[in-house]
Design an enzyme around this catalytic site. Sequence first.
Site, short mmCIF file in Angstrom:
data_model
loop_
_atom_site.label_atom_id
_atom_site.label_comp_id
_atom_site.label_asym_id
_atom_site.label_seq_id
_atom_site.Cartn_x
_atom_site.Cartn_y
_atom_site.Cartn_z
N LYS A 112 0.85 -1.21 0.00
CA LYS A 112 0.00 0.00 0.00
C LYS A 112 0.87 1.24 0.00
O LYS A 112 1.92 1.26 0.67
CB LYS A 112 -0.90 0.03 1.24
CG LYS A 112 -1.56 -1.31 1.56
CD LYS A 112 -2.45 -1.25 2.79
CE LYS A 112 -2.88 -2.64 3.20
NZ LYS A 112 -1.93 -3.33 4.09
N HIS A 145 -3.46 3.56 0.77
CA HIS A 145 -3.66 3.13 2.16
C HIS A 145 -4.77 3.92 2.86
O HIS A 145 -5.58 3.36 3.58
CB HIS A 145 -2.35 3.26 2.93
CG HIS A 145 -2.24 2.37 4.11
ND1 HIS A 145 -1.08 1.77 4.50
CD2 HIS A 145 -3.17 1.95 5.01
CE1 HIS A 145 -1.29 1.02 5.58
NE2 HIS A 145 -2.56 1.12 5.91
N1 LIG Z 1 -5.41 -1.05 5.62
C1 LIG Z 1 -5.30 -0.71 6.88
O1 LIG Z 1 -5.48 0.46 7.26
C2 LIG Z 1 -4.95 -1.77 7.89
C3 LIG Z 1 -5.05 -1.50 9.26
C4 LIG Z 1 -4.75 -2.52 10.16
C5 LIG Z 1 -4.35 -3.77 9.70
N2 LIG Z 1 -4.22 -4.01 8.36
C6 LIG Z 1 -3.82 -5.35 7.86
O2 LIG Z 1 -4.71 -6.32 8.42
C7 LIG Z 1 -3.93 -7.32 9.07
C8 LIG Z 1 -4.69 -7.94 10.22
O3 LIG Z 1 -5.03 -6.97 11.18
P1 LIG Z 1 -4.25 -6.82 12.58
O4 LIG Z 1 -2.88 -7.32 12.43
O5 LIG Z 1 -4.43 -5.41 13.00
O6 LIG Z 1 -5.10 -7.69 13.61
P2 LIG Z 1 -5.88 -9.08 13.63
O7 LIG Z 1 -5.42 -9.97 12.56
O8 LIG Z 1 -7.33 -8.75 13.76
O9 LIG Z 1 -5.42 -9.64 15.06
C9 LIG Z 1 -4.08 -9.95 15.32
C10 LIG Z 1 -3.98 -10.32 16.80
O10 LIG Z 1 -4.78 -11.48 17.06
C11 LIG Z 1 -3.99 -12.48 17.69
N3 LIG Z 1 -4.42 -13.76 17.12
C12 LIG Z 1 -4.35 -14.15 15.82
N4 LIG Z 1 -4.89 -15.36 15.66
C13 LIG Z 1 -5.30 -15.76 16.88
C14 LIG Z 1 -5.93 -16.93 17.36
N5 LIG Z 1 -6.25 -17.92 16.54
N6 LIG Z 1 -6.22 -17.02 18.68
C15 LIG Z 1 -5.90 -16.00 19.53
N7 LIG Z 1 -5.28 -14.88 19.14
C16 LIG Z 1 -5.00 -14.75 17.82
C17 LIG Z 1 -2.57 -12.16 17.35
O11 LIG Z 1 -1.76 -12.57 18.43
P3 LIG Z 1 -0.57 -13.62 18.23
O12 LIG Z 1 0.47 -12.92 17.42
O13 LIG Z 1 -0.16 -13.92 19.63
O14 LIG Z 1 -1.15 -14.80 17.53
C18 LIG Z 1 -2.59 -10.64 17.26
O15 LIG Z 1 -2.42 -10.07 18.54
C19 LIG Z 1 -2.67 -6.58 9.48
O16 LIG Z 1 -1.65 -7.44 9.90
C20 LIG Z 1 -2.40 -5.77 8.25
O17 LIG Z 1 -1.78 -6.57 7.26
C21 LIG Z 1 -4.53 -3.03 7.46
#
Ligand SMILES: NC(=O)c1ccc[n+]([C@@H]2O[C@H](COP(=O)([O-])OP(=O)(O)OC[C@H]3O[C@@H](n4cnc5c(N)ncnc54)[C@H](OP(=O)(O)O)[C@@H]3O)[C@@H](O)[C@H]2O)c1
Length: 306
Positions: A112, A145
């Site tokens: 992005k 983004h």
């Molecule tokens: N476009 C945008 O503005 C934007 C904004 C935010 C995010 N994103 C993208 O979206 C992706 C996902 O969002 P995110 O990283 O914010 O959060 P998410 O995927 O909603 O949550 C990640 C969290 O959940 C935990 N987790 C994952 N699987 C789990 C499970 N099976 N059981 C328990 N805990 C679990 C992880 O901990 P552990 O590491 O301990 O597993 C981590 O703390 C990002 O990585 C990024 O690539 C984009």
Amino acid sequence: MNRREFLETSGKFAATAMFMGLGTSKIFGAANTSQMAKSIESVTLNNGIKMPILGFGTLYLDDELGISCVADAISLGYRLIDTATIYGNEEAVGGGIKRSGIDRKELFVTSKVWVDDSGYEKTKKAFQTSLDKLGTDYLDLYLIHRPRGDVHGSWKAMEELYKNGLIRAIGVSNFTAEQINDLTDNFSVKPAVNQIETHAFFQQPDNLEFLNKHNIQHEAWSPLAEGRNGYFTNETLAKIGKKYGKSNAQVALRWHYQRGIVAIPRSSQKAHRIENLNIFDFELDESNMHTIAALDLNKTQFPEWE
Ligand SMILES: NC(=O)c1ccc[n+]([C@@H]2O[C@H](COP(=O)([O-])OP(=O)(O)OC[C@H]3O[C@@H](n4cnc5c(N)ncnc54)[C@H](OP(=O)(O)O)[C@@H]3O)[C@@H](O)[C@H]2O)c1
């Protein structure tokens, strides 16, 4: 199967089971996880290219942690990898891809352009920097983004890169319906994807309807709400999960899938990465879907990013 057909079919749960290869992921050892790549369904974007409906998010996965998590995710069967310039980890993601040894063509890599690089010239330069850091010569998906700065200048640059074959699909992130309409009114290439915050506490039904209507793929960021608001201990999700022997995370990811939404959960832990892939051997019934719909708080869980 095109995107519209997928959406029609995914409402019919029996049919969903048919193309997900039920039972393939019940025992989830390393030997059969690589088969998951084959069983992760794809959606077809509005320009005809295919995008896996489940992928791997990389926010906060930097340096060696990022390299090892990405390489392991690929070995487990993830094919869609989501990064961004602002995450500062494109080199680590590129390192993970390289370490995995996979053929680049098997992956679907998203990055992005950040707001500081908005505008025609800066976007072109930022794109090249992303390619260099990722160690690739094309992107599968490149997104604006956030809808800030010179959005038109960025889109013009992205259209050119797309038409020159350097990006397979272009899209946006955090755009409203009005901001998408502004792009489609002014340009020939319409966004293929809008990546927006979507999870059980912020379900975005209006955006989903708008995006479906305009054949733009809805992609969920923070599909697990980063665990906020007690996501992983939520009693409603737990009660549903108990019926199927599934965790809250798996119920939530299955719910995204059945709504036809691409989800990109991130995890630094192998066990969670495996768990998050293991959502294709059960189905939420209509009453489960309604129960989850009632969890919507209709507001962001990330006010600090507004
Ligand atoms: N476009 C945008 O503005 C934007 C904004 C935010 C995010 N994103 C993208 O979206 C992706 C996902 O969002 P995110 O990283 O914010 O959060 P998410 O995927 O909603 O949550 C990640 C969290 O959940 C935990 N987790 C994952 N699987 C789990 C499970 N099976 N059981 C328990 N805990 C679990 C992880 O901990 P552990 O590491 O301990 O597993 C981590 O703390 C990002 O990585 C990024 O690539 C984009």
